[in-house]
Design an enzyme around this catalytic site. Structure first.
Site, PDB file in Angstrom:
ATOM      1  N   MET A  67     -74.455 -95.284 -55.584  1.00  0.00           N
ATOM      2  CA  MET A  67     -75.611 -95.617 -54.532  1.00  0.00           C
ATOM      3  C   MET A  67     -76.976 -95.494 -55.137  1.00  0.00           C
ATOM      4  O   MET A  67     -77.757 -96.083 -54.832  1.00  0.00           O
ATOM      5  CB  MET A  67     -75.176 -94.883 -53.485  1.00  0.00           C
ATOM      6  CG  MET A  67     -76.116 -95.519 -52.143  1.00  0.00           C
ATOM      7  SD  MET A  67     -75.620 -97.302 -51.739  1.00  0.00           S
ATOM      8  CE  MET A  67     -74.705 -97.111 -50.589  1.00  0.00           C
TER       9      MET A  67
ATOM     10  N   LYS B  52     -68.522 -55.743 -40.250  1.00  0.00           N
ATOM     11  CA  LYS B  52     -67.078 -55.229 -40.588  1.00  0.00           C
ATOM     12  C   LYS B  52     -66.579 -54.059 -39.669  1.00  0.00           C
ATOM     13  O   LYS B  52     -65.351 -54.037 -39.461  1.00  0.00           O
ATOM     14  CB  LYS B  52     -67.351 -54.526 -42.129  1.00  0.00           C
ATOM     15  CG  LYS B  52     -66.090 -54.058 -42.622  1.00  0.00           C
ATOM     16  CD  LYS B  52     -66.271 -53.606 -44.262  1.00  0.00           C
ATOM     17  CE  LYS B  52     -65.041 -53.114 -44.896  1.00  0.00           C
ATOM     18  NZ  LYS B  52     -65.022 -53.046 -46.220  1.00  0.00           N
TER      19      LYS B  52
ATOM     20  N   PHE C 283     -75.759 -54.653 -49.522  1.00  0.00           N
ATOM     21  CA  PHE C 283     -74.778 -55.576 -50.482  1.00  0.00           C
ATOM     22  C   PHE C 283     -74.277 -56.478 -49.740  1.00  0.00           C
ATOM     23  O   PHE C 283     -73.579 -56.624 -48.509  1.00  0.00           O
ATOM     24  CB  PHE C 283     -73.844 -54.599 -51.149  1.00  0.00           C
ATOM     25  CG  PHE C 283     -73.102 -55.684 -52.106  1.00  0.00           C
ATOM     26  CD1 PHE C 283     -73.586 -56.123 -53.172  1.00  0.00           C
ATOM     27  CD2 PHE C 283     -71.710 -55.738 -52.019  1.00  0.00           C
ATOM     28  CE1 PHE C 283     -72.591 -56.898 -54.107  1.00  0.00           C
ATOM     29  CE2 PHE C 283     -70.883 -56.557 -52.722  1.00  0.00           C
ATOM     30  CZ  PHE C 283     -71.467 -57.095 -53.906  1.00  0.00           C
ATOM     31  N   GLN C 284     -74.399 -57.795 -50.102  1.00  0.00           N
ATOM     32  CA  GLN C 284     -74.107 -59.057 -49.379  1.00  0.00           C
ATOM     33  C   GLN C 284     -74.424 -59.299 -48.071  1.00  0.00           C
ATOM     34  O   GLN C 284     -73.614 -59.860 -47.217  1.00  0.00           O
ATOM     35  CB  GLN C 284     -72.373 -59.370 -49.425  1.00  0.00           C
ATOM     36  CG  GLN C 284     -71.942 -59.467 -51.069  1.00  0.00           C
ATOM     37  CD  GLN C 284     -70.651 -59.988 -51.539  1.00  0.00           C
ATOM     38  OE1 GLN C 284     -69.931 -59.361 -50.530  1.00  0.00           O
ATOM     39  NE2 GLN C 284     -70.507 -60.520 -52.327  1.00  0.00           N
TER      40      GLN C 284
ATOM     41  N   GLU D  70     -66.127 -71.902 -50.215  1.00  0.00           N
ATOM     42  CA  GLU D  70     -66.341 -71.847 -48.824  1.00  0.00           C
ATOM     43  C   GLU D  70     -66.804 -73.169 -48.285  1.00  0.00           C
ATOM     44  O   GLU D  70     -66.568 -73.447 -47.144  1.00  0.00           O
ATOM     45  CB  GLU D  70     -67.539 -70.889 -48.417  1.00  0.00           C
ATOM     46  CG  GLU D  70     -66.831 -69.224 -48.697  1.00  0.00           C
ATOM     47  CD  GLU D  70     -66.810 -68.740 -49.813  1.00  0.00           C
ATOM     48  OE1 GLU D  70     -67.603 -69.494 -50.771  1.00  0.00           O
ATOM     49  OE2 GLU D  70     -66.635 -67.386 -50.216  1.00  0.00           O
TER      50      GLU D  70
END
Ligand SMILES: Cc1ncc(C[n+]2csc(CCOP(=O)(O)OP(=O)(O)O)c2C)c(N)n1
Length: 586
Positions: free
Chosen positions: A492, A174, A124-125, A62
Site C-alpha cells: 500500500m 501486586k 522495577f517495571q 502482549e
C-alpha cells in the site's frame, strides 16, 4: 501445565485472595478465555489461575494478546479479555487498546502494577499505565483496595460492553492480588454519571420514516454500529421494506448480507464506483452506526452535496461531529430500527406510491453504475493476481468463512472481493489500521469459533510482524488458514509512492522472506509457496482440507494497485478507476 477443574461459584463471605476474587468475578462475567503473558507482578494471579477453569492462552507478545482478545470479541460479540504484567507488558498492550477504541470493540485489559507502596518511586517495571492508557481506553481503573475488586471488575465489563463499546483497563498492584478479603459478590452496577440513551426519540423516529418515504434517491450508509448492536435483522427489514440501496462501511461488511440484492458494496477511498456515485448523488443519507470517517467521505466539502442526513448513533458525540445531521437520533441501532420499521409500515399505505417512480429511476441509475464499473476480478495466465487470490478465497468461503486481515492492499481487496453474508465474519483493523493485527486476531476468532473455517490474509509486511504467534497457533493446533499475499513490497505504501511520489520507492522493498515450508515445518505444521495461477485453486483446497494450521505463501503480481481509488483529499465522485492505460505511439 495447569490442571483444569470446574470451579464452583464462591459463596459470599468466603475469605479469598485478590487473585481469587478477580477470577471469580471473571467467571461470573462468563469469561472462558484470557489472552495474556505473565510477569513479576502478575505472579500471584497466574498462580491462582493454575487450577482454575478459565483457560489462558499464552501469546508470544502482549500486543497480540490485545489483538486476539479483539478477534474473540469481534467474532462473538462478547467481551474479549487480555492480561499483561506491569511496565513493558502493559505498554505492549497500548496499540491494541487504541485499536479497540477506534473500532469500538469491547475488551477488558487486566494489568499488573508494582506494589502500592512503590508506586511513584520508579520501581522495577513501573510505568504509569493508568495515565498512559487514559486516552487509549473508554475508561480505566486503578484498584486501591482488595475489597474494591468485585465492583471495579463488574463495572469494567459493563462499561466495555454497553453504549458505544470499547476497551476498559483495570490496573492491579501486586499487593492487591495478594491481599485477602471476605468476598462480597456485586449484583448491580451504579454509575450515576454514565447515562445510556438507547431508545431513540419517538418523534424523531417518526420524522425519519417520513423523510425516508419522501426521498427520491435514498441511500442507507450502515456501519459497525449495526454489528455491535446486533441490528442486522432490523437493518434487512428496513432495507427490504422500502427497497433501499445500501452501502456497508469497512467496519460494517456483513451487516447486510453481501449477497443481498440491495447491497451495493463498500463506499470510500477504495469503495466501488456505484457505492461512491450513490453516496455523491443521494438526496438522503440514512446513516446507521457510522462515523463519517475521512476514508469514507473523501473531501468533506464535496461529500454528498445534495443529501440530507438522518444519523442514528448510540454515541451523542458522533452526531454532527463531521457532517451535520438534519435529523439526529441518539439510540441503540437495534431499538431505533425496530421502532423505525414499525412507523415505516404504518406510513406505508399512504407514502409508498409517493416517490415510487423516482425511486425506480434511482435504482436504474445505481444498477447502471454497478454494470458500468463492477469491482473487477483480474486474472492473468502467468502471474497470480491479488484479485484472483481473493476470488478463489471467496469461492471457497461462499460468504460463510471468518476472514481476518492485516492492513494494506490485501485488506482492501479482501473487503472488495470476498463476500460476507453474515455479521462478525469480517475482522480487520479499520480505524487505526494496525499492521500486525491479522494473525493474532485470527487466533482469538478461531479459539472463539473452533468449528468455523478461519482465514487470515496478511501482506508479507504485516505477516512478518506476527511470525512469533505461529507458536501459539501450533500449541493450540488452531486450524487457521494463514494466507500471505506476497507482493514483495509494503504494497500500500509502494502504491502511494508510485502514484503520488513519482515512483520513488523508498524503504518499501521486502526482499527477504522465510521459506514457507520450512517456517511452518519449524512449528510442526504444513506450509508451501506458490506462484502460478494454475496452482492456486488446488493449493487453497489443500490448505482448507488440512485438519490443522496451514501456511500458504502466495506470490502475486508485485506492482498491482488497488482500484478504484479516491486520492487523499479528493471528492468521492473523483475516483481513479483503473491504472493509466498505455498510450499508443505512432
Ligand atoms: C503498525 C503499522 N506500521 C505502519 C503502517 C503503515 N502501512 C500501512 S499499509 C502498509 C504496507 C503493508 O504492507 P504489507 O503488509 O506487505 O501489505 P500489502 O499492502 O502489500 O498488502 C504500511 C507500512 C501501518 N498501517 N501499521
Amino acid at each position: 501445565m495447569a490442571s483444569t477443574t470446574t470451579t464452583q461459584p464462591i459463596a459470599a463471605g468466603t475469605l479469598l485472595s485478590g487473585s481469587q476474587i478477580l477470577l471469580e468475578c471473571l467467571r461470573r462475567e462468563g469469561v472462558d478465555l484470557i489472552f495474556g503473558y505473565p510477569g513479576g507482578v502478575t505472579l500471584p494471579f497466574y498462580d491462582a489461575m493454575y487450577d482454575h477453569e478459565i483457560q489462558h492462552v499464552l501469546v508470544r507478545h502482549e500486543q497480540n494478546a490485545a489483538f486476539a482478545a479483539q478477534g474473540y470479541s469481534r467474532a462473538t460479540g462478547k467481551v474479549g479479555v487480555c492480561c499483561a504484567t506491569s511496565g513493558p507488558g502493559a505498554m505492549n498492550l497500548v496499540t491494541g487498546l487504541v485499536d479497540a477504541m477506534m473500532d469500538s470493540i469491547p475488551v477488558v485489559a487486566i494489568t499488573g502494577q508494582v506494589t502500592s507502596k512503590l508506586i511513584g518511586t520508579d520501581a522495577f517495571q513501573e510505568a504509569d499505565t493508568f495515565g498512559i492508557t487514559r486516552p487509549a481506553t473508554k475508561h480505566n481503573f486503578m484498584v486501591k483496595h482488595v475489597s474494591e475488586l468485585p465492583r471495579i471488575i463488574h463495572e469494567a465489563f459493563y462499561l466495555a460492553s454497553t453504549g458505544r463499546p470499547g476497551p476498559v483497563l483495570v490496573d492491579i498492584p501486586k499487593d492487591i492480588f495478594q491481599a485477602s478479603s471476605h468476598y462480597q459478590p456485586v449484583d448491580s452496577i451504579h454509575l450515576p454519571g454514565y447515562k445510556l440513551y438507547t431508545e431513540g426519540h419517538t418523534g424523531q423516529i417518526r420524522r425519519a420514516a417520513q423523510m425516508i418515504w419522501e426521498s427520491e434517491r435514498p441511500m442507507v450508509y450502515a456501519g459497525g454500529g449495526i454489528i455491535h448492536s446486533h441490528a442486522h435483522d432490523e437493518l434487512k427489514e428496513l432495507v427490504e421494506l422500502a427497497d433501499l440501496p445500501t452501502v456497508n462501511t469497512l467496519m460494517g461488511l456483513g451487516a447486510l448480507p453481501g449477497n443481498h440484492r440491495n447491497f451495493i458494496s463498500m463506499p470510500g477511498m477504495h469503495g466501488s464506483y456505484a457505492a461512491n456515485m450513490g453516496m455523491y448523488n443521494t438526496d438522503l443519507i440514512i446513516a446507521l452506526g457510522v462515523r463519517f470517517d475521512d476514508r469514507v467521505t473523501g473531501r468533506l466539502a464535496a461529500f454528498a452535496p445534495h443529501a440530507k442526513v438522518i444519523h442514528v448513533d448510540i454515541d451523542p458525540s458522533e452526531i454532527s461531529k463531521i457532517r451535520n445531521a438534519e435529523l439526529p437520533i441518539v439510540g441503540d441501532a437495534k431499538k431505533v430500527l425496530q421502532k423505525l420499521n414499525r412507523v415505516m409500515r404504518e406510513l406505508e399505505p399512504e407514502m409508498r406510491a409517493l416517490k415510487s417512480n423516482q425511486r425506480a429511476e434511482w435504482w436504474n441509475t445505481i444498477r447502471g453504475w454497478m454494470e458500468e464499473h463492477p469491482l473487477k476480478h483480474e486474472f492473468s495466465i502467468d502471474q497470480i493476481k491479488p484479485q484472483h487470490l481473493m476470488a478463489e478465497i471467496n469461492r471457497i468461503s461462499n460468504g460463510e468463512a471468518i476472514v481476518t486481515t492485516d492492513v494494506g492492499q490485501h485488506q482492501m481487496w479482501a473487503a472488495q472481493l470476498i463476500r460476507y453474508d453474515h455479521p462478525r465474519l469480517w475482522i480487520n483493523s479499520g480505524g487505526l489500521g494496525t499492521m500486525g493485527f491479522g494473525l493474532p486476531s485470527a487466533i482469538g476468532a478461531q479459539m472463539a469459533c473452533p468449528d468455523k473455517l478461519v482465514f487470515t490474509i496478511c501482506g508479507d509486511g504485516g505477516f512478518q510482524m506476527s511470525i512469533p504467534e505461529f507458536a501459539t497457533i501450533a500449541n493450540h493446533k488452531l486450524p487457521i488458514k494463514i494466507i500471505v499475499m506476497n507482493n514483495g513490497y509494503l504494497g500500500m505504501v509502494r502504491q502511494w509512492q508510485e502514484l503520488f511520489y513519482n515512483n520513488r520507492l523508498s524503504q518499501v522493498t521486502l526482499d527477504s522472506f522465510p521459506d514457507a515450508t520450512m517456517l511452518a515445518g519449524a512449528y510442526g505444521f504444513k506450509g508451501r509457496t506458490i506462484d502460478k495461477p494454475e496452482e492456486l485453486r488446488a493449493a487453497l483446497e489443500e490448505a482448507v482440507n488440512e485438519p490443522g494450521p496451514y501456511f500458504l505463501n502466495v506470490r502475486v503480481t508485485p506492482t498491482e494497485n488497488v482500484y478504484p481509488m479516491v486520492p487523499a483529499g479528493g471528492a468521492i465522485n473523483e475516483m481513479v478507476l483503473t491504472p493509466p492505460q498505455p498510450v499508443a505511439v505512432a
